[in-house]
Design an enzyme around this catalytic site. Structure first.
Site, PDB file in Angstrom:
ATOM      1  N   GLY A  64      75.256  57.335  23.959  1.00 29.34           N
ATOM      2  CA  GLY A  64      76.225  58.389  23.705  1.00 29.34           C
ATOM      3  C   GLY A  64      76.828  59.007  24.939  1.00 29.34           C
ATOM      4  O   GLY A  64      77.823  59.725  24.854  1.00 29.34           O
ATOM      5  N   ARG A  65      76.234  58.723  26.110  1.00 29.33           N
ATOM      6  CA  ARG A  65      76.805  59.265  27.354  1.00 29.33           C
ATOM      7  C   ARG A  65      76.571  58.314  28.526  1.00 29.33           C
ATOM      8  O   ARG A  65      76.400  58.732  29.662  1.00 29.33           O
ATOM      9  CB  ARG A  65      76.242  60.649  27.662  1.00 29.33           C
ATOM     10  N   ASP A  78      63.444  54.940  21.037  1.00 35.63           N
ATOM     11  CA  ASP A  78      64.659  54.606  21.781  1.00 35.63           C
ATOM     12  C   ASP A  78      64.501  54.897  23.265  1.00 35.63           C
ATOM     13  O   ASP A  78      65.396  54.557  24.054  1.00 35.63           O
ATOM     14  CB  ASP A  78      65.870  55.352  21.211  1.00 35.63           C
ATOM     15  N   ASN A  79      63.381  55.499  23.667  1.00 34.89           N
ATOM     16  CA  ASN A  79      63.093  55.735  25.079  1.00 34.89           C
ATOM     17  C   ASN A  79      62.013  54.794  25.604  1.00 34.89           C
ATOM     18  O   ASN A  79      61.421  55.051  26.654  1.00 34.89           O
ATOM     19  CB  ASN A  79      62.669  57.180  25.307  1.00 34.89           C
ATOM     20  N   ASP A 128      79.528  65.723  24.483  1.00 39.52           N
ATOM     21  CA  ASP A 128      80.586  65.541  25.472  1.00 39.52           C
ATOM     22  C   ASP A 128      80.357  64.347  26.391  1.00 39.52           C
ATOM     23  O   ASP A 128      81.189  64.044  27.250  1.00 39.52           O
ATOM     24  CB  ASP A 128      80.780  66.818  26.299  1.00 39.52           C
ATOM     25  N   GLY A 129      79.211  63.671  26.230  1.00 42.94           N
ATOM     26  CA  GLY A 129      78.959  62.486  27.037  1.00 42.94           C
ATOM     27  C   GLY A 129      78.678  62.764  28.500  1.00 42.94           C
ATOM     28  O   GLY A 129      78.739  61.861  29.331  1.00 42.94           O
ATOM     29  N   GLY A 164      72.424  55.379  19.811  1.00 45.63           N
ATOM     30  CA  GLY A 164      73.257  54.525  20.630  1.00 45.63           C
ATOM     31  C   GLY A 164      73.577  55.207  21.947  1.00 45.63           C
ATOM     32  O   GLY A 164      73.303  56.394  22.138  1.00 45.63           O
ATOM     33  N   ARG A 194      65.994  48.505  24.401  1.00 43.45           N
ATOM     34  CA  ARG A 194      64.961  49.434  23.937  1.00 43.45           C
ATOM     35  C   ARG A 194      64.273  48.898  22.685  1.00 43.45           C
ATOM     36  O   ARG A 194      64.800  48.005  22.010  1.00 43.45           O
ATOM     37  CB  ARG A 194      65.603  50.798  23.626  1.00 43.45           C
TER      38      ARG A 194
END
Length: 473
Positions: free
Chosen positions: A94-95, A257-258, A127-128, A92, A188
């Site tokens: 994440g950043r 996912d890319n 830490d995103g 998902g 994606r």
């Protein structure tokens, strides 16, 4: 505070993905950063969304794409994916998040998507954030790919945020940034794969309908639209892969996912341009098996398309999916042949001589390990109409290569040129100039730019390199 109206906040944002409902995303908030320094703005993209670069100030970029003022909701997309061949349900955004969607002057829908904008429900302990070097690398790659004719997302802005980030085994912290990516879509392959994992065929159908309506509108409403959608996606991905290969580009991490549902490059992580023609060249240091090496990219993209069939079987007949995927090899071969012949200044007509010339070119590059990019730069800079008459004048600077078929390559290239008129020779020269960039974005080039930034906070080499990539305009 900026007293002028911010032109980014006045854009007509379209809630296309938002209208799907919260089965596909989570609403999130952006991080608050201690500092905002605009390091890059893409004035070349502004006219694409109807804005005059002269009317857009740096503070407008910072307010909209550094402080994220005036836009709600911000959407972190949900997705899964196959990472190095293994299914991972813990992914998902994440950043990053979807900042907004706007229509370009061409009528197409575009996304503003962030990277490094803070934690989300999918940060998984991260830490995103985005390192400044990661942002610099993506700006350079996106521009290089775009100007080499590769379908790719591009960087709209890069803002340094004043935080210190610790990464991996690095002995000291590194600088941070937030980037905004401008692309056709952030949907994606993994967006569909998550829904299959959750056994939500209804949501898969809804997402397929959405993808067709917004990104394949020419087939929207047709009785066989689903089959046509997958077949065209296969063609787009095959052509994209051929573009990477001709450009000498190694994506690095081709997880599902890319992979974009629009067949566009994005999120390429530890990419690299190959220094020499080496099918085993691997961009990511952690790709120990070479799964995503340069020469494997066509096979991996085909495999990713095959994995996408699992969720799509909820709405598309299995026979139609197989028929669509069966076209990948042919689409790839046609596109790669055309692109490589263009790099030689030629048009891909049906000719056995052209096929032989292309085979010899690849063999020459592979066996000599001459610089892949320098070969085409040298070809472009040295090209002369006299090559049509005199074979020995063709690339004489490379005459030191100790291979028997070097002369064969020159004879065959000379033979092909000899079949062209004098007017067509001008087109060869023009084509070489258009297709082959005069700068190779190799790792040492990127590192030299980064060293100037990290050691002296000198951004001029970065800006000079961007301008050179863009053709010096």
């Amino acid at each position: 505070m900026n007293s002028r109206p911010n032109p980014f906040l006045s854009l007509d944002y379209e809630p296309a993905l938002e209208s799907l409902g919260d089965d596909y995303f989570d609403e999130v908030s952006a991080a608050e950063f201690p500092q905002h320094i605009l390091r890059y703005r893409s004035d070349r993209l502004l006219p694409q969304i109807g804005l005059d670069p002269a009317a857009v100030k740096d503070i407008d970029f910072i307010e909209a794409f550094g402080k994220f003022q005036g836009r709600e909701p911000l959407l972190a997309l949900r997705y899964h994916g196959y990472q190095f061949g293994e299914y991972n349900p813990f992914l998902g955004d994440g950043r990053g998040f979807l900042y907004g969607q706007v229509r370009g002057v061409d009528g197409e829908l575009y996304d503003f998507g962030t990277k490094g904008s803070g934690t989300t429900p999918y940060s998984r302990g991260g830490d995103g954030r985005l390192t400044l070097k990661g942002g610099v690398r993506e700006v350079l790659a996106a521009e290089a790919l775009h100007y080499m004719g590769v379908r790719t997302s591009r960087c709209f802005s890069l803002v340094e945020t004043g935080e210190q980030l610790w990464r991996g085994d690095e002995p000291s912290p590194t600088r941070s940034s937030v980037m905004v990516r401008f692309s056709r879509s952030h949907i994606r392959f993994g967006t569909f794969e998550r829904l299959h994992y959750l056994k939500r065929a209804d949501l898969i159908k809804k997402l397929v309908d959405h993808a067709i309506e917004y990104y394949y509108p020419h087939i929207w409403g047709k009785s066989d639209a689903y089959a046509l959608f997958y077949a065209e996606l296969v063609q787009r991905v095959a052509e994209l892969t051929a573009q990477w290969m001709a450009a000498g580009f190694c994506h690095g991490v081709l997880n599902t996912d890319n992979m974009s549902i629009t067949g566009e490059s994005f999120d390429y992580g530890p990419y690299a341009f190959i220094p020499t023609y080496d099918p085993l060249f691997t961009a990511a240091y952690f790709d120990y098996s070479g799964r995503y090496c340069y020469g494997q990219q066509p096979n991996i993209c085909q495999w990713n398309l095959a994995m996408l069939q699992k969720p799509l079987k909820a709405v598309i007949d299995a026979n139609d999916l197989e028929a669509g995927l069966a076209k990948f090899d042919e689409c790839y071969a046609i596109a790669y042949r055309s692109l490589m012949l263009q790099k030689l200044g030629l048009v891909a007509t049906n000719s056995s001589e052209l096929d032989r010339l292309l085979q010899l070119t690849v063999s020459l590059l592979k066996e000599t390990q001459i610089s892949y990019h320098h070969f085409f730069i040298q070809l472009t800079e040295s090209f002369s109409p006299s090559w049509r008459e005199e074979v020995n004048s063709i690339l004489f600077l490379l005459d030191v290569l100790p291979l028997d078929y070097w002369d064969e390559w020159r004879r065959l290239y000379h033979q092909v040129l000899g079949q062209l008129s004098r007017e067509e020779m001008d087109n060869v020269s023009r084509r070489l100039q258009e297709v082959n960039p005069n700068v190779a974005l190799l790792r040492p080039v990127i590192e030299s730019v980064w060293e100037a930034i990290i050691n002296e906070d000198d951004w001029q080499p970065f800006y000079d390199l961007v301008r050179q990539i863009q053709g010096g305009q």
